[in-house]
Write a protein that holds these residues in place. Structure first.
Motif, PDB file in Angstrom:
ATOM      1  N   SER A 166      -4.229   2.684 -13.843  1.00 52.59           N
ATOM      2  CA  SER A 166      -5.067   1.913 -13.283  1.00 52.59           C
ATOM      3  C   SER A 166      -4.334   1.186 -11.721  1.00 52.59           C
ATOM      4  O   SER A 166      -4.048   0.755 -11.236  1.00 52.59           O
ATOM      5  CB  SER A 166      -4.039   0.284 -13.559  1.00 52.59           C
ATOM      6  N   ILE A 167      -4.538   3.293 -11.446  1.00 51.39           N
ATOM      7  CA  ILE A 167      -4.221   3.326  -9.584  1.00 51.39           C
ATOM      8  C   ILE A 167      -5.475   2.565  -8.581  1.00 51.39           C
ATOM      9  O   ILE A 167      -6.624   3.275  -9.331  1.00 51.39           O
ATOM     10  CB  ILE A 167      -4.033   5.381  -9.728  1.00 51.39           C
ATOM     11  N   PRO A 168      -5.121   2.013  -7.605  1.00 48.08           N
ATOM     12  CA  PRO A 168      -6.605   2.065  -6.994  1.00 48.08           C
ATOM     13  C   PRO A 168      -7.075   3.269  -7.060  1.00 48.08           C
ATOM     14  O   PRO A 168      -7.283   4.045  -6.405  1.00 48.08           O
ATOM     15  CB  PRO A 168      -5.692   1.615  -6.096  1.00 48.08           C
ATOM     16  N   ILE A 169      -9.185   2.021  -6.886  1.00 50.59           N
ATOM     17  CA  ILE A 169      -9.693   3.241  -7.455  1.00 50.59           C
ATOM     18  C   ILE A 169     -10.029   4.170  -5.880  1.00 50.59           C
ATOM     19  O   ILE A 169     -10.494   5.028  -5.324  1.00 50.59           O
ATOM     20  CB  ILE A 169     -10.987   2.580  -7.903  1.00 50.59           C
ATOM     21  N   SER A 170      -9.659   2.997  -4.796  1.00 50.03           N
ATOM     22  CA  SER A 170      -9.904   4.109  -3.162  1.00 50.03           C
ATOM     23  C   SER A 170      -9.161   4.887  -2.963  1.00 50.03           C
ATOM     24  O   SER A 170      -9.067   6.272  -2.592  1.00 50.03           O
ATOM     25  CB  SER A 170      -9.149   2.913  -2.244  1.00 50.03           C
ATOM     26  N   ASN A 215     -14.701  -5.341  -3.146  1.00 51.59           N
ATOM     27  CA  ASN A 215     -14.372  -5.501  -3.863  1.00 51.59           C
ATOM     28  C   ASN A 215     -14.875  -5.072  -5.914  1.00 51.59           C
ATOM     29  O   ASN A 215     -14.543  -4.654  -6.363  1.00 51.59           O
ATOM     30  CB  ASN A 215     -13.813  -7.204  -4.420  1.00 51.59           C
ATOM     31  N   ARG A 236     -15.452  -1.598  -5.541  1.00 54.55           N
ATOM     32  CA  ARG A 236     -14.422  -0.899  -6.362  1.00 54.55           C
ATOM     33  C   ARG A 236     -14.869  -0.692  -7.950  1.00 54.55           C
ATOM     34  O   ARG A 236     -14.530   0.328  -9.116  1.00 54.55           O
ATOM     35  CB  ARG A 236     -12.959  -1.456  -6.081  1.00 54.55           C
ATOM     36  N   ARG A 244     -15.403   2.217 -10.536  1.00 49.49           N
ATOM     37  CA  ARG A 244     -14.514   2.688 -11.449  1.00 49.49           C
ATOM     38  C   ARG A 244     -14.476   2.478 -13.112  1.00 49.49           C
ATOM     39  O   ARG A 244     -14.254   2.994 -13.683  1.00 49.49           O
ATOM     40  CB  ARG A 244     -12.691   1.639 -11.695  1.00 49.49           C
ATOM     41  N   LYS A 248       0.957  -1.173  -0.030  1.00 49.10           N
ATOM     42  CA  LYS A 248      -0.033   0.213  -0.072  1.00 49.10           C
ATOM     43  C   LYS A 248       0.977   1.589   0.105  1.00 49.10           C
ATOM     44  O   LYS A 248       0.666   2.208  -0.780  1.00 49.10           O
ATOM     45  CB  LYS A 248      -0.896   0.102   1.498  1.00 49.10           C
ATOM     46  N   GLN A 296       2.543   1.897  -3.377  1.00 45.58           N
ATOM     47  CA  GLN A 296       1.548   1.525  -4.611  1.00 45.58           C
ATOM     48  C   GLN A 296       1.405   3.721  -4.176  1.00 45.58           C
ATOM     49  O   GLN A 296       0.824   4.398  -5.237  1.00 45.58           O
ATOM     50  CB  GLN A 296      -0.253   0.991  -4.135  1.00 45.58           C
ATOM     51  N   TYR A 350      -5.171   8.696 -13.896  1.00 47.26           N
ATOM     52  CA  TYR A 350      -5.032   7.927 -12.533  1.00 47.26           C
ATOM     53  C   TYR A 350      -5.752   6.636 -12.942  1.00 47.26           C
ATOM     54  O   TYR A 350      -5.305   5.665 -13.262  1.00 47.26           O
ATOM     55  CB  TYR A 350      -5.114   8.368 -10.945  1.00 47.26           C
TER      56      TYR A 350
END
Length: 634
Positions: free
Chosen positions: A324-328, A574, A577, A581, A122, A125, A320
């Motif tokens: 593919s950066i995490p949606i959160s 999941n 998310r 996205r 994390k 990231q 972003y």
């Protein structure tokens, strides 16, 4: 023996990324080895061309300026990290870091960076994301390397995002004539708060004077302020046409060792001056990251300026998503930008009025309150003000309604459209005293019907953006107090939570709209996203848990409270998310809210991915149906 200094450092660091992603033990290891440094104003932390230290730095108190020569290119405040690029590059410092005021700085070993932070997925990231839109060094003509030797992860499309895009220049250059003296020109620059002035003849640029010229040529005594401005101007000026790209601007500045370019109608000195492009403008483009944008927001003076910044945030969102950066993470960043814009707008509006007659709080409600508003959709907000004497309440309400109208208008200017249903603080229904809000909530809970259920779904997802926290805390307490006395309300809320059927038909086809403007389109908001949102809200309320407003944070908390259902709640996270996205991608692609999807245009892979996200919806609705015995009241 307890290490109280390390504990205090840990308490500070855990409030800022990437440290907030670390475990307690990891963070304590770092905190135990932190060196606490003190710098007086103008002291250097490091200097340009100096060999790198084996540390990177975090500002504890004060402010550290990042300079290229004497030009301030960024300001690091509480919690900001600096000196990290050089450590990762393992090369000399390319910039100066100097204290703007008395400052306390934490120094963290580069060894700990490699051993702990980079190895934490994390935290790693976050570092990747923070570099994602700004991987090049804008002060060098060559790339000094990548972050973690994985260029494809960091910048799959960075060239198209910055270097070849058109440079955004100032279209209102400050100018003076050739018969202006230095003192007059300096006054014009000071009045307009600019760092340069162009000398023109018949609207054509013939020379330029910058702050640097005033320091080096006038402040040193080489020229008197009574002399003509032409005596210190740089000439000829370097000109470019309006369609200049970022790369061309950088090369032009580097090649000519200058910090300003004149933009003319055809790119020559023979046509009219129409703009000025400064090195700072290029830095802002390359610095299109959250911290830079939020600092710009804090300095903005008008709603129009904030609109421009929010448009840049939309570009950041696009980048972003592409990376593919995490949606959160994306949701947190965009929400922080939206919140900063709202706070700035409130400050700007308050400056137009007398001081408030009592304390108040501005609430974001709905998707913005859940911090899930990624696209520019309509605004939903409310206002609560402190209780006053009955004889004063209408006067106080009039003040706050007028203030709210000013705020709503500025938000609309930024790009947040007015709510069609008028769920805004400028509506007298949603601009209430604390007691009025408590009574309102109690009435909704004890006399539920279809309309009040809809209002609960909107107003129970609120987040305080500005003002008195205690008012909001008391509002929340009143909701749980009323529910505890009238628990059947949760059953009604449960009926509402399962009113939208799972998104697939018996034959596993998408349930699309059968009439109206969006006939044959799939409503991803109503049929897929909202069932998860409603389920999370209902279940968290049933456990009497407050201060968890986002859908993901609610499901995470539920997984902790109900470990027997952990797998289901994690599958809901999941699925949410994936859906969030997907909706964001659709909105960016079609320049709309992303709500309605043309199913026939989806690829097979997209259909399969969406269908996979739909299964938890059916399962969570079944859990609600059984837990709240809805078959008995439906």
């Amino acid at each position: 023996m307890k290490n109280t200094i390390a504990e205090r450092i840990l308490d500070f660091l855990k409030g800022f990324p990437p440290f907030d992603a670390l475990t307690y033990d990891q963070l304590f290891t770092i905190s135990s080895q932190v060196k606490v440094l003190y710098f007086e104003k103008n002291d250097f932390v490091f200097k340009q061309s100096e060999e790198i230290h084996d540390f990177f730095y975090v500002v504890k108190d004060g402010a550290i300026g990042i300079y290229r020569d004497s030009l301030l290119v960024d300001q690091c405040d509480e919690g900001d990290i600096f000196g990290l690029r050089a450590v990762i590059r393992k090369d000399q410092y390319l910039l100066n870091a100097r204290a703007i005021e008395e400052s306390i700085v934490y120094s963290i070993s580069s060894t700990l960076l490699e051993e702990i932070i980079i190895n934490n997925p994390k935290a790693n990231q976050f570092l990747i994301a923070s570099f994602a839109t700004n991987t090049r060094n804008p002060y060098s003509d060559e790339n000094k390397g990548t972050l973690f030797a994985n260029e494809d992860v960091l910048r799959p499309n960075s060239t198209s995002f910055t270097e070849v895009q058109s440079a955004d220049f100032s279209k209102n250059p400050i100018v003076c004539s050739t018969n202006t003296n230095i003192q007059e020109a300096s006054s014009i620059m000071s009045k307009n708060k600019v760092g340069s002035i162009v000398i023109t003849e018949k609207n054509k640029p013939i020379g330029i004077v910058t702050d640097k010229d005033l320091r080096n040529k006038v402040a040193t005594g080489k020229h008197a302020i009574s002399e003509n401005i032409t005596s210190i101007m740089s000439t000829p000026v370097i000109t470019f046409p309006p369609n200049i790209t970022v790369a061309e601007a950088q090369i032009g500045m580097l090649k000519n060792d200058i910090s300003h370019l004149c933009i003319t109608e055809d790119g020559t000195t023979e046509t009219n001056l129409i703009g000025i492009l400064s090195e700072h403008d290029i830095i802002v483009i390359h610095g299109n990251n959250p911290s830079v944008l939020i600092k710009e927001i804090k300095r903005a003076k008008t709603a129009e300026t904030l609109k421009f910044i929010r448009e840049k945030a939309q570009g950041l969102l696009q980048n972003y998503i592409e990376q593919s950066i995490p949606i959160s993470f994306i949701a947190n960043i965009i929400s922080a930008i939206n919140e900063a814009i709202t706070k700035r707008i409130i400050d700007l509006s308050l400056a137009e009025f007398e001081s408030p007659p009592t304390t108040f709080s501005w609430l974001a409600i709905g998707s913005q309150g859940r911090k899930e508003q990624l696209l520019l959709t309509d605004q939903d907000n409310a206002l609560v003000f402190e209780d006053v004497e009955p004889s004063e309440i209408e006067r106080v309400r009039t003040y706050f309604l007028t203030l709210a109208k000013s705020i709503n208008t500025k938000l609309n200017t930024v790009g947040f459209e007015y709510c069609p249903a008028k769920m805004m603080a400028s509506n007298p229904k949603w601009c209430l005293s604390l007691t009025e809000w408590k009574d309102q909530f109690t009435n909704w809970i004890t006399q539920p019907d279809e309309d009040t259920m809809m209002l609960c779904n909107i107003f129970f997802d609120y987040d305080m953006v500005y003002g008195n926290k205690e008012l909001v805390s008391q509002m929340s307490d009143s909701i749980f107090e009323a529910i505890s006395k009238y628990e059947i309300f949760l059953n009604y809320l449960g009926v509402n939570a399962i009113k939208n059927l799972p998104p697939l038909s018996f034959f596993r086809n998408f349930l699309v709209e059968d009439s109206g403007e969006h006939k044959d389109q799939f409503d991803i908001k109503a049929r897929a996203i909202m069932p998860l949102v409603d389920a999370a809200r209902l279940l968290i309320l049933s456990h009497n848990v407050k201060d968890f407003n986002s859908t993901i944070s609610r499901f995470n908390k539920l997984a902790e409270i109900e470990p027997q259902n952990k797998d289901l709640f994690e599958s809901c996270i999941n699925a949410f998310r994936v859906l969030l996205r997907f909706r964001t991608q659709q909105g960016l692609k079609n320049n709309d809210s992303g709500r309605f999807v043309h199913v026939q245009e989806l690829s097979k892979a997209e259909r399969l991915k969406l269908k996979g996200a739909f299964k938890p919806i059916k399962d969570i609705q079944e859990l609600i149906r059984v837990r709240f015995k809805l078959s008995q009241i439906m």
